[in-house]
Structures are given as C-alpha cells and as structure tokens.
Scaffold this motif. Structure first.
Motif, PDB file in Angstrom:
ATOM      1  N   HIS A  87      -1.415   8.264  -7.747  1.00  0.00           N
ATOM      2  CA  HIS A  87      -1.256   6.819  -7.689  1.00  0.00           C
ATOM      3  C   HIS A  87      -0.098   6.410  -6.771  1.00  0.00           C
ATOM      4  O   HIS A  87      -0.226   5.468  -5.983  1.00  0.00           O
ATOM      5  N   SER A  88       1.007   7.147  -6.853  1.00  0.00           N
ATOM      6  CA  SER A  88       2.187   6.776  -6.049  1.00  0.00           C
ATOM      7  C   SER A  88       1.854   6.847  -4.565  1.00  0.00           C
ATOM      8  O   SER A  88       2.278   6.002  -3.778  1.00  0.00           O
ATOM      9  N   LEU A  89       1.069   7.870  -4.191  1.00  0.00           N
ATOM     10  CA  LEU A  89       0.693   8.030  -2.787  1.00  0.00           C
ATOM     11  C   LEU A  89      -0.190   6.858  -2.332  1.00  0.00           C
ATOM     12  O   LEU A  89       0.080   6.205  -1.320  1.00  0.00           O
ATOM     13  N   LEU A  90      -1.249   6.574  -3.109  1.00  0.00           N
ATOM     14  CA  LEU A  90      -2.171   5.499  -2.720  1.00  0.00           C
ATOM     15  C   LEU A  90      -1.433   4.164  -2.680  1.00  0.00           C
ATOM     16  O   LEU A  90      -1.588   3.372  -1.758  1.00  0.00           O
ATOM     17  N   ARG A  91      -0.618   3.932  -3.686  1.00  0.00           N
ATOM     18  CA  ARG A  91       0.075   2.648  -3.780  1.00  0.00           C
ATOM     19  C   ARG A  91       1.074   2.465  -2.645  1.00  0.00           C
ATOM     20  O   ARG A  91       1.250   1.357  -2.142  1.00  0.00           O
ATOM     21  N   SER A  92       1.697   3.565  -2.210  1.00  0.00           N
ATOM     22  CA  SER A  92       2.689   3.392  -1.143  1.00  0.00           C
ATOM     23  C   SER A  92       1.996   2.982   0.161  1.00  0.00           C
ATOM     24  O   SER A  92       2.508   2.141   0.902  1.00  0.00           O
ATOM     25  N   VAL A  93       0.805   3.532   0.418  1.00  0.00           N
ATOM     26  CA  VAL A  93       0.082   3.139   1.638  1.00  0.00           C
ATOM     27  C   VAL A  93      -0.444   1.702   1.497  1.00  0.00           C
ATOM     28  O   VAL A  93      -0.276   0.867   2.386  1.00  0.00           O
ATOM     29  N   LEU A  94      -1.033   1.437   0.350  1.00  0.00           N
ATOM     30  CA  LEU A  94      -1.628   0.113   0.094  1.00  0.00           C
ATOM     31  C   LEU A  94      -0.582  -1.006   0.172  1.00  0.00           C
ATOM     32  O   LEU A  94      -0.856  -2.097   0.661  1.00  0.00           O
ATOM     33  N   GLY A  95       0.625  -0.686  -0.307  1.00  0.00           N
ATOM     34  CA  GLY A  95       1.650  -1.724  -0.427  1.00  0.00           C
ATOM     35  C   GLY A  95       2.389  -2.024   0.865  1.00  0.00           C
ATOM     36  O   GLY A  95       3.128  -3.001   0.932  1.00  0.00           O
ATOM     37  N   ARG A  96       2.159  -1.206   1.906  1.00  0.00           N
ATOM     38  CA  ARG A  96       2.946  -1.418   3.139  1.00  0.00           C
ATOM     39  C   ARG A  96       2.850  -2.846   3.671  1.00  0.00           C
ATOM     40  O   ARG A  96       3.879  -3.470   3.912  1.00  0.00           O
ATOM     41  N   PRO A  97       1.641  -3.395   3.868  1.00  0.00           N
ATOM     42  CA  PRO A  97       1.621  -4.760   4.436  1.00  0.00           C
ATOM     43  C   PRO A  97       2.051  -5.837   3.448  1.00  0.00           C
ATOM     44  O   PRO A  97       2.188  -6.997   3.830  1.00  0.00           O
ATOM     45  N   LEU A  98       2.260  -5.455   2.175  1.00  0.00           N
ATOM     46  CA  LEU A  98       2.616  -6.460   1.167  1.00  0.00           C
ATOM     47  C   LEU A  98       4.104  -6.436   0.817  1.00  0.00           C
ATOM     48  O   LEU A  98       4.532  -7.064  -0.148  1.00  0.00           O
TER      49      LEU A  98
END
Ligand code: HEM
Length: 390
Positions: A87-98
C-alpha cells in the motif's frame, strides 16, 4: 459476551435515503452488531471506528473493503484494498500529483473557475446545485488534471457511480451497474493508455512511474480508478450536501458570511452531518476485542463512518448542523493509513465555491430535491435551488 444481531439492510432504498434511525439503533445496541443479511460486524461508535482506522495491522484492507465476497476478491491489491508495504508503494506514486504544494499551484485556477460558475449561476437566480454547480469543478479542472481526454468525459459520471454501486451487496443496483463497470475497466485497460491520454496528466504519470520500474505496469489501469472513481461523485455530493444544509439552516449561512474563518469548519461540519461515503469494511487479521466484545480473526467488520460521525458520545446533539462546532476530527475522509488522498483537493474545491457563494448569496431556498440512490454513496442527484443575491 453475545453480540446483538440486526436484520437491517443498509443497502435498501429506504436505508440509503435515511440511514440515521438504523445507525442510532445499531449504536445503542452495543459496540458491535452482527448485520445478518450481509454477515458484516458493524462498528458504529466514534472511538471504535477511529481506533480501527488507526490499526491497519489488525483491521486489514488487504482482503478488500467492500461487501460482496466476489467483488472483494477481484479488487484485492488496488490502493484502497492493500496493506503496507504494498500500500505504501502504491500510495506514494498515486499521491504525487496531490501533494499540498501542487494543490497550492492549482488553487488560483480552481478559484477563478469557482468565481466564474458562481457568478453565472447567481445571475441566473435558480439552478441545480448538484449538476450546474457541484459538478463543474470536478468535471472540468479535476478531469483535465487526471487527463483521460475528452472522448469519454460524458460517461465518466455514469462509470464512477457504477463502481460505487458494486461496492454494496449483490442487489438490483449492483446488477444494473455491472455492465458499466466492465465497460469502464475495458476503457481503462485498452483506450486510456499512453499516446491516447494527456501527456504528463495524472494518469500518464502512473505509466511513467511504471516505466521507471517504480510500479508494476499492470497496476496502472486499476490505479486510474483511484483518480476517477473517488474524485467525482464524492466531491459533487459533498458540495451539494453543503448547500442543502445551508438552505435548511439560514442562520448558519449568515454566520459564515459574517466570519469567513469558519469556512474550513463549515466544510468539516457538513461532511460530519452528511458523510458522502458512509462506510467501508476491514477484515481482522487476529482475534481482537472491540470495547470488550471478542471478535475472531477473519471477521469482516463494517466501519460505519456515517454513524460514527453522529455518535452523541462524541458530538452532543449530533444531528444539529453547527459550523461553530469545529469538528476537525470527523471521519468522513477516513483516518490513518488509508485517509483520503484527495482530501486537500476536495477541500480546495469546496472552499473556493463557499467563498464565492458567500460573496454573492444572501440565502438559498430549495425548490426541489431528488436524493441519489447508490450502494456506496449518499447525497442528492438533483437539488434545485433559488438564491437571493446580496
Ligand atoms: C469530499 C470528497 C471526498 C470524500 C468524502 C472522500 C472519502 C474518502 C474516504 C472515506 C476514504 C477512506 C477509505 C478507507 O477508509 O478505506 C478515501 C480514500 C481515498 N480517496 Fe477520497 N474522498 C473524497 C475526495 C477524493 C478525491 C477528490 C480524490 C482524488 C483525487 C480521492 C481519492 C481517494 C483515494 C485514492 C483513496 C484511497 C487512499 C488509500 O487507500 O490509501 N478522494 N476517500
């Protein structure tokens, strides 16, 4: 200790339209209530729901967070349905533009668009707060930022609503939504691919991360769902609910107009009183006691955010809409590891509209309302209002 059981169907039309009497009954029956129809163990009290959200090791998302066992199995491994470290990996990529600093960069654009739409609608005097007002920012600026192109924009709302519908049990709404979900997944996998989506948009950035080896490429289509599904309806419903609450409580609107420092509190209070996402679930990874009630490993627990946000143990006279309450600890965005990744964006959109409306509108009167019926969301599909300028 025996766990009380209840036959309530939280996904019936009646319960979607007015879940609050059921929430009150469940909350008073005990800390945990077995919902026999869906075999979920419901947590409804604020402290218990918050504690569960803060303890991902025990209350796991990795076996998905919905109701239907088949849907849960299919969606395992998406951001929402995973635990650290994945989850931490996916969330870190997903959260970049936010990230907050990028939200600050787009704020002037959001504010200018809010200014324009509020100006046009107030001049008109009468409009649909759901479609004319609340849809505007998510369907223009946010959709541009996600960058899936214009071709299917008209379908996005239908697709997103369908994805929320399959988050419930297999009922009529779920069945009707299934073909649309398949259509959307097909679009995400086959059409929304690099070369056909906006270069450097949020969706394209997922593929760029995959090319750099930060993310398995096959995760990209479902991760696009994380931008589309929760960024449209949730915010649209939250904005519409806010207008409905201010229409019903003109004295609160006057307070807000007199003191703009109340804007963030008004946003939290409207999300507390009317939470657009009333629930998700978790699965226990080990035997665990909730407020003295023993639950076995493997139990699927429903976290009823909408009930927790109206727990009188936490918020006295909880149904009362009071923007001076300042409930920054409300749970409508979740908490902990999976706390809403888009909440800064949602708050930016809501705040820009509230500020502009407070400049221009003296009062709202509701002329007609049609509530939304959806398995995963709550709010209005239409809310026709008349505004008094001033
Ligand atoms: C008022 C509007 C919104 C509400 C009420 C809302 C609600 C929520 C809630 C309750 C969760 C927690 C899920 C859980 O407990 O498992 C969540 C997570 C999430 N939200 Fe939002 N949301 C909103 C706006 C947005 C926006 C604008 C975006 C995207 C741009 C977004 C993207 C996400 C994503 C990707 C997650 C999953 C995060 C994770 O699993 O780590 N949301 N949201």
């Amino acid at each position: 200790m025996t766990i009380p059981s209840d036959e309530a169907d939280l996904f019936s039309d009646e319960a979607r339209l007015d879940p609050y009497p059921i929430y009150d009954r469940l909350r008073e029956a005990g800390p945990v209530v077995h919902l026999t129809r869906t075999d979920l163990y419901a947590l409804t009290r604020y402290e218990d729901v918050r504690a569960a959200l803060m303890d991902w090791r025990t209350f796991s998302s990795a076996r998905s967070v919905f109701v239907d066992p088949q849907t849960n199995a299919q969606l395992e491994g998406i951001t929402l349905c995973s635990d650290p470290p994945e989850h931490s990996l996916l969330r870190s990529v997903l959260g970049r533009p936010l990230r907050p600093e990028l939200m600050r960069d787009i704020a002037p654009r959001v504010e200018a668009a809010a200014d324009e739409i509020v100006g046009a609608l107030v001049d008109r005097g009468r409009f649909d707060a759901a479609t004319d007002l609340a849809e505007h920012l998510p369907m223009t600026i946010v959709s541009d930022l996600v960058g899936l192109g214009e071709a299917h924009r008209g379908k996005m709302l239908q697709w997103a609503a369908a994805i929320w519908d399959v988050q419930g049990p297999v009922n009529e709404r779920f069945t009707a939504a299934t073909p649309l979900v398949e259509e959307f997944l097909g679009f995400a996998a086959e059409e929304a691919v690099p070369g056909r989506i906006v270069p450097d948009g949020w969706a394209d950035q997922l593929y760029q991360a995959a090319d750099r080896g930060e993310l398995p490429r096959e995760k990209c289509p479902v991760m696009m769902l994380d931008y589309v599904t929760p960024s449209l309806d949730t915010t649209i419903l939250a904005i519409t609910n806010m207008i409905a609450l201010f229409a019903a409580h003109p004295e609160q609107w006057t307070l807000l107009r007199e003191d703009r420092s109340l804007v963030p509190h008004a946003i939290n209070e409207s999300l507390r009183v009317e939470s657009p996402v009333p629930q998700f679930s978790r699965v226990l990874t080990e035997d665990h006691e909730v407020d003295g009630v023993p639950l076995a490993a493997g139990t699927r627990v429903a976290l009823l955010y909408g009930a927790a946000n109206r727990d009188p143990r936490k918020y006295p006279d909880p149904a009362r809409f009071d923007i001076t309450r300042r409930p920054s600890d409300q749970l409508a965005f979740g908490r902990g590891e999976h706390v809403c990744i888009g909440m800064n964006l949602a708050r930016l959109e809501m705040s820009a509209l509230l500020q502009r409306l407070a400049d221009r509108v003296e009062r709202f009167d509701v002329l007609a309302a049609r509530p939304l019926l959806n398995n995963g969301l709550r709010g209005f599909e239409h809310l026709e209002v008349q505004v008094t300028a001033g």
